[in-house]
Design an enzyme around this catalytic site. Structure first.
Site, PDB file in Angstrom:
ATOM      1  N   GLY A 211       0.811  -1.201   0.000  1.00 23.45           N
ATOM      2  CA  GLY A 211       0.000   0.000   0.000  1.00 23.45           C
ATOM      3  C   GLY A 211       0.848   1.255   0.000  1.00 23.45           C
ATOM      4  O   GLY A 211       1.949   1.305  -0.571  1.00 23.45           O
ATOM      5  N   SER A 212       0.372   2.267   0.692  1.00 19.90           N
ATOM      6  CA  SER A 212       1.013   3.579   0.615  1.00 19.90           C
ATOM      7  C   SER A 212       2.368   3.648   1.311  1.00 19.90           C
ATOM      8  O   SER A 212       3.093   4.641   1.142  1.00 19.90           O
ATOM      9  CB  SER A 212       0.086   4.645   1.189  1.00 19.90           C
ATOM     10  OG  SER A 212      -1.033   4.819   0.337  1.00 19.90           O
TER      11      SER A 212
END
Length: 480
Positions: A211-212
């Site tokens: 993810g981020s």
């Protein structure tokens, strides 16, 4: 008569040659396969006869030890794990029924006193004399108190997950927690069939979309390549088109015009997707390799228990370098990108230490039975992931993530914490893998970490960041 004697001599000679050949085969050719058979009685007695060395944490907690007993009138030594499942996946087990795993396997030469140093030579003479062979004691860099906090935080949520904390200056493994866990004293057989896979070290074998948190890697690549500066402006729409599909910000939020630095602090997908497209496949993958992706870290742990991170095909193998990828989605930590918590802790450590990748190191020192230190590992630097200038820029931006952005729940009183949240889609509606990576203090960092919690309905900032804060509090209380 002489002919009969001659024939008898030939038969005896052939038989003797056959006996020599069979003895040579079993002693040389088949030696390794014989040693591998659990039913080999000599091996069973040999292993039980060794007073295997203890494994101890840096704060003095015994994690593995040998206890004497008797078997068929002989003195033997059975393995015991006083802390049960506290660090079961890292420490591993040494079992006559299940074999060896974890550090019990990779450090077996030290623990059995069969290294090539002076102590190992002395033990060889002890074997010949029939005396008890005593292995070396291994002191880990693991902090048992902080390890317990990490395990407790994961367990009370009732989740599968992992926490890794490294010393960014030397790669020392200070915490390596994985849940669910198992008790190597009593729970090995049950763990083998448990659907929760407690034998799996999620820190090193668990592969998850980052993810981020991966935006740290994308940012390092873009800053190093001169594609952006922290002040470069972006439009900030709620969604963009990427490869004919919509790519949107979390909860479809539109941000309006903003800088690249602001995009990292507030984790704006549309901006990082555009940066990924501007970087291109070759540049982004080259940066990933610099951070250690696509290969296994060469540390003192069984290879099959430490998997590489990277971009995978549908068969679960790392992609061919020539294979096409969706670069904008890779740039935001999705698509077919998978990473271990250890890998993401290494990403954080590289930012913290000025841009270098340092080899993970579980061992603080190895002590001979007389207490003398026979080995004290030195840091091993595997290469540079980014320039020192880029690392300094990212340190400041990641500090803002905790001070003003999505990572506020990781704040610890009296400690400057820097980090990056991640909330990765799992393919199951409403379920995410929640991440938080970072380091502390923000300058002259002593701790670099990654927290991963599987299949939750919260975000990295809500679920993973508070765990990081709890573990940091435990570590700083031990070192101040």
């Amino acid at each position: 008569m002489n002919r009969r004697i001659g024939n008898l001599f030939i038969v005896l000679a052939v038989g003797l040659l056959g006996l020599i050949a069979m003895t040579t085969y079993w002693q040389v050719v088949a030696r390794s396969s014989l040693a591998a058979r659990q039913a080999n009685v000599r091996l069973v007695y040999r292993d039980l006869a060794i007073d295997r060395g203890s494994i101890v944490s840096s704060d003095g907690v015994t994690l593995a030890e040998s206890k004497p007993g008797t078997l068929d009138g002989r003195t033997v030594y059975f393995r015991h794990y006083p802390t049960g499942g506290l660090a079961a996946q890292l420490v591993g087990y040494s079992s006559l029924l299940a074999g060896r795993a974890g550090l019990e396997r990779s450090l077996d030469p030290e623990l059995t006193g069969s290294t090539g140093d002076l102590a190992g030579v002395v033990n060889s003479f002890d074997r010949l004399k029939g005396d008890t062979v005593r292995g070396d004691e291994v002191v880990l860099r693991l902090n048992a108190a902080a390890q317990k906090v990490a395990m407790d935080e994961l367990t009370k949520l009732g989740v599968r997950g992992s926490v890794v904390v490294l010393d960014p200056s030397n790669g020392g493994i200070l915490v390596m927690a994985s849940t669910p866990t198992f008790d190597p004293n009593t729970g090995l057989e049950q763990a083998l069939s448990d659907s929760g896979s407690p034998l799996l070290n999620r820190a090193t074998q668990g592969l998850y979309p980052p993810g981020s948190t991966f935006k740290v890697v994308t940012a390092a690549s873009a800053l190093d390549a001169g594609v952006v500066t922290p002040e470069t402006n972006f439009p900030g729409p709620s969604c963009i088109d990427s490869g004919g599909q919509k790519l949107c910000n979390f909860r479809d939020r539109a941000y309006g015009p903003h800088s690249f630095g602001y995009a990292l602090v507030h984790s704006i997908n549309t901006t990082f997707a555009q940066v990924g497209a501007d970087l291109g496949k070759d540049q982004l993958e080259a940066t990933m390799r610099g951070f250690g992706f696509f290969s296994r870290f060469p540390w003192d742990y069984p290879p099959e228990q430490s998997l590489p991170s990277g971009i995978f095909n549908r068969r679960g193998n790392l992609i061919d370098p020539s294979a096409p990828i969706d670069v904008p989605r890779i740039a935001i930590g999705q698509e077919r990108l998978l990473a271990t918590p250890l890998q993401m802790a290494e990403v954080a450590a590289a930012v913290a230490n000025g841009g270098q990748i340092v080899q993970p190191e579980p061992v603080q020192e190895v002590r001979a039975p007389d207490g003398s230190v026979v080995r004290r590992p030195s840091p091993v630097y595997l290469g540079r992931a980014m320039t020192t200038e880029t690392a300094a820029t990212l340190r400041e931006l990641m500090k803002q993530v905790v001070d003003d952005g999505t990572g506020g729940a990781a704040a610890v009183a009296g400690l400057d914490v820097a980090g990056k949240t991640g909330t990765a889609e799992t393919g199951t509606a409403g379920k995410n893998d929640a991440w938080f990576i970072g380091f502390a203090p923000a300058e002259a960092s002593r701790f670099a970490f990654a927290v991963l919690v599987e299949d939750v309905d919260g975000t990295g900032g809500d679920v993973a960041a508070p765990i990081a804060a709890a573990v940091l509090r435990a570590l700083t209380s031990q070192t101040t």
